[in-house]
Design an enzyme around this catalytic site. Structure first.
Site, PDB file in Angstrom:
ATOM      1  N   GLN A  92      12.599  52.896  41.267  1.00 49.07           N
ATOM      2  CA  GLN A  92      12.333  53.114  39.838  1.00 49.07           C
ATOM      3  C   GLN A  92      12.473  54.579  39.436  1.00 49.07           C
ATOM      4  O   GLN A  92      12.291  54.925  38.271  1.00 49.07           O
ATOM      5  CB  GLN A  92      10.908  52.640  39.511  1.00 49.07           C
ATOM      6  N   HIS A 134       6.618  53.428  40.954  1.00 54.42           N
ATOM      7  CA  HIS A 134       5.493  54.034  40.228  1.00 54.42           C
ATOM      8  C   HIS A 134       5.555  55.565  40.174  1.00 54.42           C
ATOM      9  O   HIS A 134       4.737  56.261  40.748  1.00 54.42           O
ATOM     10  CB  HIS A 134       4.152  53.566  40.828  1.00 54.42           C
ATOM     11  N   GLU A 137      -1.874  47.243  30.932  1.00 54.76           N
ATOM     12  CA  GLU A 137      -2.977  47.748  30.103  1.00 54.76           C
ATOM     13  C   GLU A 137      -2.536  48.701  29.002  1.00 54.76           C
ATOM     14  O   GLU A 137      -1.583  49.458  29.172  1.00 54.76           O
ATOM     15  CB  GLU A 137      -3.971  48.518  30.997  1.00 54.76           C
ATOM     16  N   TYR A 194      -9.806  55.063  35.160  1.00 55.98           N
ATOM     17  CA  TYR A 194      -9.224  53.840  34.602  1.00 55.98           C
ATOM     18  C   TYR A 194      -9.190  52.685  35.600  1.00 55.98           C
ATOM     19  O   TYR A 194      -8.609  51.637  35.330  1.00 55.98           O
ATOM     20  CB  TYR A 194      -7.878  54.163  33.930  1.00 55.98           C
ATOM     21  N   TYR A 220       0.757  39.686  43.714  1.00 57.28           N
ATOM     22  CA  TYR A 220       2.093  39.100  43.579  1.00 57.28           C
ATOM     23  C   TYR A 220       2.241  37.828  44.407  1.00 57.28           C
ATOM     24  O   TYR A 220       2.983  36.933  44.063  1.00 57.28           O
ATOM     25  CB  TYR A 220       3.166  40.120  44.014  1.00 57.28           C
TER      26      TYR A 220
END
Ligand code: HEC
Length: 490
Positions: free
Chosen positions: A198, A269, A361, A371, A382
């Site tokens: 990513q 991420h 979120e 958080y 998953y």
């Protein structure tokens, strides 16, 4: 009850929760003496489907269909949980809380949410168009126009220069200049990157006072020194020097770079968005890089929202100064992968972030707050096993989202509607989703959730959503690679 599908939690495999030791799960189980489902879908099919239907369509045992837009709303999360836990005795539904732990009960809610979205999409749930092809929204009608249809490769972020030219980052490692819908230049001299899963080129943010200072802020996956298979998000700023048809990146300054030992080969991420607060600071985000327990470690860059002075120095009033590592720059922690970050018109900072499966979120990001990742989440794993419950335990000081996407939309791209093109949307958040292929308009007031409307669905994977200088809502898509915009219509 069919005990064969149950296992004591000690035997359960939690693919995205390796930080929860088997021992601690087993302990919480033996305290309650309850069972944990081994497979969420199978547990639903064997225990619930004879009444509620394999797809939630209802009909057995006097049940109604669960596949209604009303029941899909997040306000039903807790009532659903309570119905499953406590049963509906007068209607013949047993109290599953007598034998099942809370994680298992919650996993049924997530499963029902997955069934609902599939069922509602099959029924045609999507933004409505009229005979003229215009979208008929709740507060505005609009149409969708192509803006850039060629020359982009996995576009990640969009911003504008004051003269109306658009800058677009392509994840594989280029930044292009777009004029009147055409790619007119590829910026030369940009930093080397690595498209690690990513990662790659990510956010671009033109300084609000660009005409005075010329600064452009940029985040990307920085390859590890001497290695091309490890990387971490780095934030720099630089200027563009235009000459004829070419544009060159010059005067680069590093604003945030973490220690080399924090660079990893994980392809997931990276974050990362950059936001100005108009008071001399920037905020930006880095995801937890697949090392979820590090989101709770204030010294590490993983899973944080950061705050810097615009020149990269660390503000003296950041909340975790002096704890070593990257702590001087940390603003909030316990994030998983914030790929949306924006300052609302009311001055509140918002992020959108991914959870594993169910429970992406929307958070109000507040100084010093936790958080919760990976301690508390709405998600399941998953691999179809329970993860947890979305309620902090006593003593856990965790700030919960005001909205959650269940199932996950793979949150990416977040902005606020500015300007005058959409007066009835002004101040609302617009939030994109990659897997969800969606943009939601979300209204908040005083930091609280008010309403949500899906305004884009099914045009491609949404990577960025940005209000343009014209007040139109621009959406950067992947598969196909293009940029479209929402324009008000009668
Ligand atoms: C014997 C039939 C039966 C079984 C088995 C059963 N339920 Fe129910 N359930 C009902 C009935 C009847 C209602 C109340 C009517 C309705 O809401 O459709 C209900 C209500 C619910 C509700 C609240 C729905 C709403 O609209 O507010 C949820 C959620 C639910 N059940 C989930 C489950 C789950 C999950 C299971 C399996 C773990 C399960 N049920 C097993 C019959 C059953």
């Amino acid at each position: 009850m069919k005990w064969m599908i149950w296992a004591m939690a000690a035997g359960a495999v939690a693919c995205s929760a390796p930080q929860l030791s088997q021992g601690s799960q087993a302990k919480s189980e033996s305290e309650s003496g309850k069972m944990q489902v081994r497979n969420v879908t199978q547990a639903y099919n064997e225990n619930c489907s004879n009444c509620h239907g394999v797809n939630g369509e209802g009909g057995g045992g006097g049940t109604k269909s669960l596949l209604t837009e009303d029941k899909f709303d997040q306000k039903w999360d807790k009532p659903f949980f309570d119905a499953i836990k406590n049963g509906v005795p007068e209607m013949g539904m047993e109290a599953y809380g007598e034998g099942w732990d809370d994680k298992s009960i919650w996993s049924m809610v997530v499963h029902i949410r997955e069934l609902q979205l599939r069922g509602l999409r099959a029924q045609g749930m999507r933004p409505k168009t009229n005979a003229a092809g215009l979208y008929e929204g709740q507060r505005h009608n609009y149409k969708v126009e192509d803006v850039v249809t060629a020359g982009l490769r996995t576009p990640w972020a969009v911003d504008w220069l004051p003269d109306g030219r658009m800058l677009v980052t392509n994840r594989p490692g280029s930044m292009v200049v777009v004029k009147d819908g055409q790619v007119v230049a590829t910026v030369e001299g940009m930093p080397r990157t690595i498209e690690l899963g990513q990662g790659g080129y990510m956010d671009i943010a033109v300084h609000p006072k660009y005409s005075e200072n010329g600064w452009i802020y940029f985040s990307f996956t920085d390859p590890a020194e001497g290695a091309n298979n490890r990387g971490l998000t780095k934030v720099v700023r630089g200027k563009l020097r235009f000459s004829g048809a070419t544009a060159r990146w010059v005067n680069e300054e590093t604003l945030f770079v973490s220690a080399q030992e924090n660079y990893t080969g994980a392809g997931v991420h990276f974050g990362s968005r950059i936001v100005f607060d108009g008071k001399g600071h920037i905020f930006f985000s880095i995801g937890e890089r697949g090392q979820q327990d590090l989101a709770q470690d204030l010294t590490r860059p993983n899973g944080k929202v950061f705050r810097l002075n615009e020149d990269g120095t660390r503000p003296t009033d950041n909340p975790f100064r002096g704890r070593g590592g990257d702590s001087d720059a940390v603003w909030s922690y316990g994030h998983r992968n914030p790929q949306g970050l924006v300052m609302g018109l009311d001055g509140r900072l918002w992020d959108t972030e991914h959870a594993p499966r169910g429970g992406d979120e929307l958070n109000e990001v507040v100084k010093g707050e936790n958080y919760g990742w990976p301690l508390v989440s709405f998600c399941i794993n998953y691999n179809d096993t329970p993860f947890g419950t979305p309620w902090p335990a006593a003593g856990q000081n965790i700030r919960m989202p005001i909205y959650r996407w269940m199932p996950s939309n793979a949150a990416c791209g977040l902005d606020v509607v500015r300007g005058n093109a959409f007066p009835n949307w002004r101040g609302d958040l617009v939030a994109g989703g990659l897997a969800g292929q969606s943009v939601d308009r979300i209204r908040t007031r005083e930091g609280k959730f008010v309403e949500r409307e899906e305004i884009v669905f099914g045009m491609g994977r949404v990577r960025d959503v940005v209000t343009g200088p014209d007040g139109y809502v621009y959406v950067a898509l992947n598969q196909p690679d293009k940029i479209v915009r929402l324009v008000p219509a009668p």
